[in-house]
Design a protein around this motif. Structure first.
Motif, PDB file in Angstrom:
ATOM      1  N   ASN A  52     -67.905  -3.627  64.956  1.00 60.72           N
ATOM      2  CA  ASN A  52     -68.775  -3.763  63.788  1.00 60.72           C
ATOM      3  C   ASN A  52     -70.030  -4.572  64.099  1.00 60.72           C
ATOM      4  O   ASN A  52     -71.136  -4.208  63.683  1.00 60.72           O
ATOM      5  CB  ASN A  52     -67.993  -4.412  62.642  1.00 60.72           C
ATOM      6  N   LEU A  53     -69.860  -5.657  64.845  1.00 61.53           N
ATOM      7  CA  LEU A  53     -71.028  -6.449  65.222  1.00 61.53           C
ATOM      8  C   LEU A  53     -71.893  -5.707  66.236  1.00 61.53           C
ATOM      9  O   LEU A  53     -73.123  -5.822  66.205  1.00 61.53           O
ATOM     10  CB  LEU A  53     -70.578  -7.799  65.767  1.00 61.53           C
ATOM     11  N   ASP A  54     -71.264  -4.925  67.090  1.00 60.81           N
ATOM     12  CA  ASP A  54     -72.042  -4.105  68.022  1.00 60.81           C
ATOM     13  C   ASP A  54     -72.870  -3.074  67.254  1.00 60.81           C
ATOM     14  O   ASP A  54     -74.030  -2.808  67.589  1.00 60.81           O
ATOM     15  CB  ASP A  54     -71.112  -3.402  69.013  1.00 60.81           C
ATOM     16  N   ARG A  55     -72.278  -2.515  66.209  1.00 63.59           N
ATOM     17  CA  ARG A  55     -73.005  -1.531  65.406  1.00 63.59           C
ATOM     18  C   ARG A  55     -74.134  -2.189  64.620  1.00 63.59           C
ATOM     19  O   ARG A  55     -75.220  -1.613  64.469  1.00 63.59           O
ATOM     20  CB  ARG A  55     -72.040  -0.814  64.462  1.00 63.59           C
ATOM     21  N   LEU A  56     -73.895  -3.405  64.120  1.00 63.36           N
ATOM     22  CA  LEU A  56     -74.956  -4.142  63.436  1.00 63.36           C
ATOM     23  C   LEU A  56     -76.160  -4.314  64.353  1.00 63.36           C
ATOM     24  O   LEU A  56     -77.312  -4.110  63.949  1.00 63.36           O
ATOM     25  CB  LEU A  56     -74.429  -5.504  62.985  1.00 63.36           C
ATOM     26  N   ALA A  57     -75.894  -4.689  65.602  1.00 64.12           N
ATOM     27  CA  ALA A  57     -76.978  -4.861  66.568  1.00 64.12           C
ATOM     28  C   ALA A  57     -77.639  -3.537  66.905  1.00 64.12           C
ATOM     29  O   ALA A  57     -78.864  -3.452  67.045  1.00 64.12           O
ATOM     30  CB  ALA A  57     -76.454  -5.525  67.830  1.00 64.12           C
ATOM     31  N   ALA A  58     -76.827  -2.475  67.024  1.00 58.44           N
ATOM     32  CA  ALA A  58     -77.373  -1.169  67.385  1.00 58.44           C
ATOM     33  C   ALA A  58     -78.257  -0.590  66.283  1.00 58.44           C
ATOM     34  O   ALA A  58     -79.260   0.079  66.557  1.00 58.44           O
ATOM     35  CB  ALA A  58     -76.234  -0.194  67.701  1.00 58.44           C
ATOM     36  N   GLU A  59     -77.905  -0.873  65.042  1.00 64.69           N
ATOM     37  CA  GLU A  59     -78.668  -0.320  63.919  1.00 64.69           C
ATOM     38  C   GLU A  59     -79.774  -1.253  63.454  1.00 64.69           C
ATOM     39  O   GLU A  59     -80.623  -0.863  62.651  1.00 64.69           O
ATOM     40  CB  GLU A  59     -77.723  -0.039  62.748  1.00 64.69           C
ATOM     41  N   GLY A  60     -79.770  -2.484  63.948  1.00 59.31           N
ATOM     42  CA  GLY A  60     -80.781  -3.458  63.555  1.00 59.31           C
ATOM     43  C   GLY A  60     -81.514  -4.023  64.748  1.00 59.31           C
ATOM     44  O   GLY A  60     -82.011  -3.284  65.597  1.00 59.31           O
ATOM     45  N   VAL A  61     -81.547  -5.332  64.837  1.00 58.16           N
ATOM     46  CA  VAL A  61     -82.251  -6.028  65.915  1.00 58.16           C
ATOM     47  C   VAL A  61     -81.310  -7.060  66.523  1.00 58.16           C
ATOM     48  O   VAL A  61     -80.612  -7.780  65.807  1.00 58.16           O
ATOM     49  CB  VAL A  61     -83.523  -6.729  65.398  1.00 58.16           C
ATOM     50  N   ARG A  62     -81.298  -7.131  67.834  1.00 62.23           N
ATOM     51  CA  ARG A  62     -80.482  -8.098  68.566  1.00 62.23           C
ATOM     52  C   ARG A  62     -81.417  -9.082  69.268  1.00 62.23           C
ATOM     53  O   ARG A  62     -82.264  -8.687  70.058  1.00 62.23           O
ATOM     54  CB  ARG A  62     -79.611  -7.373  69.603  1.00 62.23           C
ATOM     55  N   PHE A  63     -81.270 -10.351  68.951  1.00 61.01           N
ATOM     56  CA  PHE A  63     -82.123 -11.378  69.548  1.00 61.01           C
ATOM     57  C   PHE A  63     -81.471 -11.951  70.807  1.00 61.01           C
ATOM     58  O   PHE A  63     -80.279 -12.238  70.823  1.00 61.01           O
ATOM     59  CB  PHE A  63     -82.393 -12.496  68.539  1.00 61.01           C
ATOM     60  N   THR A  64     -82.256 -12.123  71.839  1.00 65.53           N
ATOM     61  CA  THR A  64     -81.732 -12.592  73.121  1.00 65.53           C
ATOM     62  C   THR A  64     -82.185 -13.997  73.484  1.00 65.53           C
ATOM     63  O   THR A  64     -81.777 -14.523  74.518  1.00 65.53           O
ATOM     64  CB  THR A  64     -82.135 -11.620  74.245  1.00 65.53           C
ATOM     65  N   GLN A  65     -83.042 -14.591  72.663  1.00 62.53           N
ATOM     66  CA  GLN A  65     -83.444 -15.982  72.890  1.00 62.53           C
ATOM     67  C   GLN A  65     -83.349 -16.759  71.575  1.00 62.53           C
ATOM     68  O   GLN A  65     -84.310 -17.395  71.138  1.00 62.53           O
ATOM     69  CB  GLN A  65     -84.856 -16.063  73.458  1.00 62.53           C
ATOM     70  N   ALA A  66     -82.186 -16.695  70.964  1.00 62.43           N
ATOM     71  CA  ALA A  66     -81.944 -17.405  69.710  1.00 62.43           C
ATOM     72  C   ALA A  66     -81.254 -18.733  70.005  1.00 62.43           C
ATOM     73  O   ALA A  66     -80.305 -18.782  70.779  1.00 62.43           O
ATOM     74  CB  ALA A  66     -81.079 -16.554  68.786  1.00 62.43           C
ATOM     75  N   TYR A  67     -81.725 -19.778  69.361  1.00 62.00           N
ATOM     76  CA  TYR A  67     -81.214 -21.119  69.647  1.00 62.00           C
ATOM     77  C   TYR A  67     -80.650 -21.776  68.390  1.00 62.00           C
ATOM     78  O   TYR A  67     -81.293 -21.788  67.334  1.00 62.00           O
ATOM     79  CB  TYR A  67     -82.310 -22.006  70.244  1.00 62.00           C
ATOM     80  N   ALA A  68     -79.445 -22.315  68.527  1.00 61.99           N
ATOM     81  CA  ALA A  68     -78.851 -23.106  67.456  1.00 61.99           C
ATOM     82  C   ALA A  68     -79.542 -24.465  67.394  1.00 61.99           C
ATOM     83  O   ALA A  68     -80.227 -24.885  68.328  1.00 61.99           O
ATOM     84  CB  ALA A  68     -77.358 -23.283  67.703  1.00 61.99           C
ATOM     85  N   GLY A  69     -79.303 -25.184  66.287  1.00 65.10           N
ATOM     86  CA  GLY A  69     -79.948 -26.476  66.117  1.00 65.10           C
ATOM     87  C   GLY A  69     -79.350 -27.574  66.958  1.00 65.10           C
ATOM     88  O   GLY A  69     -79.982 -28.608  67.190  1.00 65.10           O
ATOM     89  N   SER A  70     -78.117 -27.378  67.432  1.00 67.30           N
ATOM     90  CA  SER A  70     -77.457 -28.385  68.256  1.00 67.30           C
ATOM     91  C   SER A  70     -76.303 -27.722  68.992  1.00 67.30           C
ATOM     92  O   SER A  70     -75.990 -26.550  68.759  1.00 67.30           O
ATOM     93  CB  SER A  70     -76.948 -29.547  67.389  1.00 67.30           C
ATOM     94  N   THR A  71     -75.648 -28.488  69.842  1.00 71.18           N
ATOM     95  CA  THR A  71     -74.522 -27.952  70.611  1.00 71.18           C
ATOM     96  C   THR A  71     -73.181 -28.199  69.934  1.00 71.18           C
ATOM     97  O   THR A  71     -72.143 -27.831  70.481  1.00 71.18           O
ATOM     98  CB  THR A  71     -74.482 -28.592  72.008  1.00 71.18           C
TER      99      THR A  71
END
Length: 357
Positions: A52-71
């Motif tokens: 399902n998450l793979d399909r979400l990415a396939a039908e939308g946009v997948r970000f490859t340099q997304a950063y969380a606010g902390s570790t």
């Protein structure tokens, strides 16, 4: 947190493109807990099933340099909710520090803009009776965990509904259940589905903050396997250590929950009116008896949760808005495209609020 307008460009496309042009888009923000950059098939995972998450990415946009606010959890969630990086936000570590009245959250701003606002899952930014509880920070309704340590336990004996305790039939002591009856992620999913149903007239903002796949640290200390899940299917027959089977099963269950949320939107005819965003609060853990290297949960990145390396900070982000509109540059507007600009919650909410107010 980086304040770059090169972030979640799909938000711009919804301005005036919604089927219900008289109102702004619904926003469904799904936040996983300790899910690594490499834990999803759309980011290269080969063993764990996430259709399902793979399909979400396939039908939308997948970000490859997304950063969380902390570790780690609390400061990351504070950055997410307030838009401040950890040099300025109130919560800077996993301590019991509540948000203050002056710490404005995105939920408060969206509520002022006419949104119904709901939170299900894990909060971690205010203890009972404090200034930081969700109902004092912009959420009309809340169901789940206030305390992060409490959220380790997938079979708790109570959860919170707004400011009231909801007793459950699980029996536990010291954070480990001796009688496991109700799995909390199932309750959280049910509440999320109900919220969408109740507010289908929109606009709504649902912050779906699942605890999966965070470990039950107390259970790890007790028996070596803190990846708590009702069953290890569909990995029962794999020749893997049990904590790895459980972790994989948790992620696949999370994926199924996302599928149910997306199906609810479709059933209610809300796909074209709803922006769906999926992410994680930080990098992958190895607190449940599992090892990050087993599934390559950090992908090609160095480090994991708690570590100030890419593997601790860079997270998967997928977004979808079935509107047929134009995506803001430089994000590729084709379904299944990936976006290389650096992404942050601060910049994302800047654009979301521009649409809502």
């Amino acid at each position: 947190m980086l304040r770059l307008i090169l972030s979640l460009g799909v938000l711009c496309a919804l301005c005036g493109q919604s089927r219900s042009a008289e109102r702004p888009p619904n926003i469904l923000f799904i936040l996983a807990d300790d899910l690594g950059y490499g834990d999803l098939g759309c980011y290269g995972q080969k063993k764990i099933q996430t259709p399902n998450l793979d399909r979400l990415a396939a039908e939308g946009v997948r970000f490859t340099q997304a950063y969380a606010g902390s570790t780690v959890c609390a400061p990351s969630r504070c950055a997410l909710m307030t838009g401040y990086h950890t040099g300025h936000c109130r919560v800077r570590g996993n301590a019991l520090v509540p948000l203050r009245p002056e710490d404005v959250t995105v939920a408060e701003l969206l509520k002022k803009a006419g949104y119904a606002t709901g939170l299900v899952g894990k909060w971690g930014l205010g203890e009972p009776g404090s200034t930081g509880i969700p109902t004092k920070k912009g959420f009309d309704s809340f169901f789940g965990y206030l305390n992060q340590a409490h959220a380790h336990n997938y079979y708790p004996d109570f959860l919170w509904r707004n400011e009231q305790k909801v007793p459950l039939t699980n029996v536990q002591a010291g954070g480990v259940a001796s009688k496991r009856v109700v799995y909390s992620p199932d309750l959280i999913l049910d509440e999320g589905l109900k919220f969408v149903e109740q507010h289908k007239g929109g606009p709504f903002f649902l912050y779906f903050a699942t605890t999966v796949p965070h470990a039950n640290n107390e259970k790890t200390r007790a028996d070596g396997n803190g990846n708590e899940v009702p069953a290890d299917e569909p990995y029962s027959r794999e020749d893997w250590p049990q904590p790895e089977k459980n972790k994989a099963a948790m992620i696949t269950r999370l994926d199924a929950d996302v599928g149910k949320l997306l199906a609810k939107l479709k059933d209610l005819g809300l796909e074209r009116d709803t922006l769906v965003i999926f992410s994680s609060d930080n990098g992958p853990h190895q607190e449940g008896g599992n090892r990050v290297e087993f599934f390559g949960s950090s992908g090609p990145l160095r480090g994991f949760k708690t570590q100030m390396f890419e593997g601790g900070l860079r997270v998967p982000v997928g977004a979808k808005a079935e509107h047929g509109g134009r995506l803001a540059q430089p994000v590729d507007s084709r379904a299944g495209a990936h976006a290389d600009p650096q992404w942050s919650a601060a910049a994302m909410w800047n654009q979301a609020l521009a649409l809502a107010v």
